[in-house]
Motif scaffolding. Structure first.
Motif, PDB file in Angstrom:
ATOM      1  N   GLN A 182       5.116 131.240  75.487  1.00  0.00           N
ATOM      2  CA  GLN A 182       5.786 130.629  74.348  1.00  0.00           C
ATOM      3  C   GLN A 182       4.864 130.406  73.148  1.00  0.00           C
ATOM      4  O   GLN A 182       5.311 130.428  71.996  1.00  0.00           O
ATOM      5  CB  GLN A 182       6.446 129.301  74.757  1.00  0.00           C
ATOM      6  CG  GLN A 182       5.510 128.272  75.375  1.00  0.00           C
ATOM      7  CD  GLN A 182       5.471 128.348  76.874  1.00  0.00           C
ATOM      8  OE1 GLN A 182       5.246 129.414  77.426  1.00  0.00           O
ATOM      9  NE2 GLN A 182       5.675 127.227  77.543  1.00  0.00           N
ATOM     10  N   ASP A 183       3.576 130.239  73.387  1.00  0.00           N
ATOM     11  CA  ASP A 183       2.652 129.952  72.291  1.00  0.00           C
ATOM     12  C   ASP A 183       2.416 131.163  71.386  1.00  0.00           C
ATOM     13  O   ASP A 183       1.886 131.005  70.272  1.00  0.00           O
ATOM     14  CB  ASP A 183       1.311 129.460  72.842  1.00  0.00           C
ATOM     15  CG  ASP A 183       1.422 128.076  73.455  1.00  0.00           C
ATOM     16  OD1 ASP A 183       2.433 127.387  73.183  1.00  0.00           O
ATOM     17  OD2 ASP A 183       0.511 127.670  74.201  1.00  0.00           O
ATOM     18  N   ASP A 186       3.560 131.830  67.284  1.00  0.00           N
ATOM     19  CA  ASP A 186       2.806 131.785  66.028  1.00  0.00           C
ATOM     20  C   ASP A 186       2.478 133.196  65.542  1.00  0.00           C
ATOM     21  O   ASP A 186       2.620 133.496  64.353  1.00  0.00           O
ATOM     22  CB  ASP A 186       1.512 130.989  66.221  1.00  0.00           C
ATOM     23  CG  ASP A 186       1.773 129.515  66.511  1.00  0.00           C
ATOM     24  OD1 ASP A 186       2.772 128.978  65.990  1.00  0.00           O
ATOM     25  OD2 ASP A 186       0.994 128.910  67.258  1.00  0.00           O
ATOM     26  N   THR A 205       7.458 124.078  71.217  1.00  0.00           N
ATOM     27  CA  THR A 205       7.994 125.368  70.786  1.00  0.00           C
ATOM     28  C   THR A 205       9.192 125.200  69.870  1.00  0.00           C
ATOM     29  O   THR A 205       9.384 125.965  68.921  1.00  0.00           O
ATOM     30  CB  THR A 205       8.400 126.227  72.008  1.00  0.00           C
ATOM     31  OG1 THR A 205       7.408 126.156  73.011  1.00  0.00           O
ATOM     32  CG2 THR A 205       8.602 127.676  71.600  1.00  0.00           C
ATOM     33  N   SER A 208       7.908 124.362  66.455  1.00  0.00           N
ATOM     34  CA  SER A 208       7.258 125.535  65.865  1.00  0.00           C
ATOM     35  C   SER A 208       8.300 126.507  65.326  1.00  0.00           C
ATOM     36  O   SER A 208       8.174 127.013  64.206  1.00  0.00           O
ATOM     37  CB  SER A 208       6.390 126.241  66.913  1.00  0.00           C
ATOM     38  OG  SER A 208       5.308 125.426  67.314  1.00  0.00           O
TER      39      SER A 208
END
Length: 253
Positions: A182-183, A186, A205, A208
């Motif tokens: 999930q990161d 970005d 998330t 973000s």
């Protein structure tokens, strides 16, 4: 037909090149069983349920994406770990596991297989400067609404996808990375993509996605990583004329 365990290991390592990856676990042979292999059982994770089914199916080799001996885990052989290893050793079954190499393979990998299933045209890696980028970017053949795309993913994977609706009205460009990735949202946003797909979702998330202005689809860790190990199992079966059966141990995560 039967072939030697060492031939299968050699072929798999040449195919997946695990030495190129900095991983969190050993890739390749993790537990050694009998010398000759005629039947492979594959699954996502080497859980007790998968091992018990492999014993029932008289497997010689269990092939998985999530194996054992992860960095940072307790080294003692007790509890769950003892029972799993005992099942393999008592029944003389080998365990072959590939983690990041199976995520990243350009044809058999989880991300390549997911793209094929969802009808995504792969364009580049999610990390453009990394030749071993696990995640990918691509395009849909025609733009669709976020609701249509969510329904499509859910239908293909047989699992209700979680959608964070934060991007443009129509989706055409997409990034994806299976499992707990999930990161990487970005990197997807930095490339100006309309949407990003992964397996898991974390509390940050959501924020973000909203603040970056990109759709996020959490499609399930297990659900997005069922296909690489099947493709590898089928490739081994074809190469060595072996029996292969994928066992899907249901997992809602």
């Amino acid at each position: 037909m039967a072939t030697s365990l060492q031939e299968i290991i050699k072929y798999s390592n040449q195919l997946l090149t695990p030495e190129r990856y900095r991983d969190y676990c050993p890739n390749g042979l993790q537990v050694e069983g009998k010398d000759q292999v005629s039947r492979i059982v594959s699954g996502v994770t080497a859980s007790q349920a998968l091992l018990d089914r492999a014993v029932e199916l008289e497997a010689d080799l269990v092939l998985v994406h999530h194996g054992y001996f992860w960095k940072g885990e307790a080294p003692q052989i007790c509890g769950i770990k003892k029972q799993r290893l005992k099942t393999l050793l008592v029944n003389d079954i080998s365990l072959l596991a590939y983690h990041l190499p199976l995520d990243g393979h350009p044809q058999l990998g989880n991300n390549a297989q997911l793209a094929e299933l969802l009808g995504l045209e792969t364009v580049a890696g999610l990390e453009p400067d990394n030749p071993l980028s696990i995640g990918l970017t691509g395009r849909l053949t025609k733009p669709v609404t976020a609701t249509e795309f969510a329904s499509h993913i859910s239908a293909v994977l047989g699992r209700e996808v979680m959608h964070i609706d934060a991007g443009p009205e129509l989706i055409e460009s997409v990034g994806w990375c299976t499992g707990a990735a999930q990161d990487y949202i970005d990197q997807a946003a930095e490339q100006g993509l309309d949407a990003y797909i992964s397996g898991e979702i974390s509390e940050p998330t959501v924020h973000s996605a909203r603040e970056l202005g990109i759709h996020y689809f959490a499609a399930g860790h297990h659900a997005t990583e069922r296909y690489g190990v099947q493709a590898l199992g089928q490739a081994l079966a074809a190469e060595f004329d072996l029996e292969h059966q994928f066992v899907d141990i249901k997992n809602p995560v």
